[in-house]
Scaffold this motif. Structure first.
Motif, PDB file in Angstrom:
ATOM      1  N   ASN A 177       0.825  -1.210   0.000  1.00 39.62           N
ATOM      2  CA  ASN A 177       0.000   0.000   0.000  1.00 39.62           C
ATOM      3  C   ASN A 177       0.859   1.261   0.000  1.00 39.62           C
ATOM      4  N   ALA A 178       1.984   1.207   0.679  1.00 34.95           N
ATOM      5  CA  ALA A 178       2.881   2.371   0.699  1.00 34.95           C
ATOM      6  C   ALA A 178       3.426   2.650  -0.701  1.00 34.95           C
ATOM      7  N   TRP A 179       3.740   1.589  -1.437  1.00 36.38           N
ATOM      8  CA  TRP A 179       4.210   1.784  -2.815  1.00 36.38           C
ATOM      9  C   TRP A 179       3.075   2.302  -3.698  1.00 36.38           C
ATOM     10  N   TYR A 180       1.871   1.775  -3.479  1.00 37.58           N
ATOM     11  CA  TYR A 180       0.738   2.241  -4.275  1.00 37.58           C
ATOM     12  C   TYR A 180       0.448   3.709  -4.003  1.00 37.58           C
ATOM     13  N   ALA A 181       0.561   4.118  -2.744  1.00 33.61           N
ATOM     14  CA  ALA A 181       0.320   5.520  -2.396  1.00 33.61           C
ATOM     15  C   ALA A 181       1.320   6.440  -3.074  1.00 33.61           C
ATOM     16  N   ARG A 183       2.212   5.892  -6.083  1.00 37.12           N
ATOM     17  CA  ARG A 183       1.859   5.677  -7.488  1.00 37.12           C
ATOM     18  C   ARG A 183       2.902   4.820  -8.224  1.00 37.12           C
ATOM     19  N   ASP A 184       3.470   3.862  -7.485  1.00 44.26           N
ATOM     20  CA  ASP A 184       4.397   2.903  -8.088  1.00 44.26           C
ATOM     21  C   ASP A 184       3.698   1.549  -8.085  1.00 44.26           C
ATOM     22  N   CYS A 185       2.858   1.329  -9.105  1.00 45.69           N
ATOM     23  CA  CYS A 185       2.051   0.113  -9.150  1.00 45.69           C
ATOM     24  C   CYS A 185       2.903  -1.139  -9.352  1.00 45.69           C
ATOM     25  N   LYS A 186       4.010  -1.008 -10.043  1.00 50.94           N
ATOM     26  CA  LYS A 186       4.853  -2.180 -10.272  1.00 50.94           C
ATOM     27  C   LYS A 186       5.378  -2.739  -8.957  1.00 50.94           C
ATOM     28  N   GLU A 218      -5.419   0.186 -13.137  1.00 48.12           N
ATOM     29  CA  GLU A 218      -4.835   1.499 -13.383  1.00 48.12           C
ATOM     30  C   GLU A 218      -3.719   1.441 -14.419  1.00 48.12           C
ATOM     31  N   MET A 219      -3.076   0.297 -14.549  1.00 44.26           N
ATOM     32  CA  MET A 219      -2.027   0.128 -15.550  1.00 44.26           C
ATOM     33  C   MET A 219      -2.600  -0.227 -16.918  1.00 44.26           C
TER      34      MET A 219
END
Length: 251
Positions: A177-181, A183-186, A218-219
């Motif tokens: 979730n921290a990576w998603y926040a 905006r790093d979906c990979k 989103e990707m």
């Protein structure tokens, strides 16, 4: 005398010819000037009309841009409110789940697996709940404060320190979730995939699948997102995540 009279008349006619020609030239010039003026006025009117039309178009475009900007700001606000509500919901759920998981952890913490080799038991240090809990809370507090970069670093450090800890599935989930926040979906998908594979029996696994589906959508990979949602329904049918997956598949 007749000859003299004839010569005089001819001379007078010859003298009058340039004057007549000059008068004709003046009238032609005036006519041409009037034509040029009329054409110039017509062009000026056309240009004025074109400028007015362009100004009206610019005004309409400006109004449309303003409307679109307002709509975009409204959508962004709604997205932020939705994200905040989802974040608060999962944080609350995480807190509730850990209250139920704590007794089980207390009963099995530090206990070696039955039948495991003595050397393996000695090589695998038991997780220290007294340190694991505060370290987890510290990382989670970064996330609550919207310090997502610091949260990612803290949860990564937690996973390196407590890979077999009771809170490891939760920490791995919040790392995603921290990576998603950010905006790093990979990286978010990579982190959540660890939850769905290494901690597939964890209560966080269905939520991790939902997070993966969100990133895939989103990707632009709608097919993969659909498969992830269907996986939630197949593997975790009686969970809140399954209910959410059903709703998303309907859309």
């Amino acid at each position: 005398m007749r000859r003299l009279t004839l010569v005089c008349l001819m001379a007078a006619a010859w003298a009058a010819t340039p004057a007549h020609a000059g008068l004709f030239d003046d009238e032609e010039a005036r006519r041409q000037i009037a034509d040029l003026k009329a054409k110039s006025d017509a062009r000026a009117d056309q240009q004025a009309k074109s400028i007015l039309d362009l100004a009206n178009q610019n005004q309409r475009l400006a109004e449309e841009v303003a409307n679109l900007r307002g709509l975009l700001e409204t959508l962004i606000h709604k997205q932020e409110v939705g994200d905040k509500r989802a974040q608060d919901f999962y944080l609350d759920l995480d807190t509730r789940l850990r209250k139920f998981e704590a007794p089980a952890a207390a009963g099995g913490a530090g206990a070696p697996a039955e039948g495991a080799p003595a050397a393996q038991q000695a090589a695998t240090p038991a997780a220290d709940p007294a340190r694991e809990g505060p370290d987890y809370e510290a990382a989670l507090n970064f996330f609550k404060a919207a310090k997502y970069k610091e949260a990612a670093v803290a949860f990564s450090a937690f996973m390196q320190k407590y890979p077999g800890g009771q809170l490891a599935p939760n920490a791995q989930y919040w790392l995603g979730n921290a990576w998603y926040a950010q905006r790093d979906c990979k990286k978010a998908i990579e982190a959540q995939t660890v939850v769905t594979t290494k901690y597939a029996d964890s209560p966080k696994a269905p939520d991790a699948w939902m997070a993966i589906a969100t990133c895939q959508q989103e990707m632009g990979n709608a097919a993969a997102a659909k498969r992830s949602l269907e996986t939630v329904l197949a593997k975790y049918p009686n969970t809140p995540a399954a209910d959410a997956a059903k709703q998303r598949l309907k859309k």
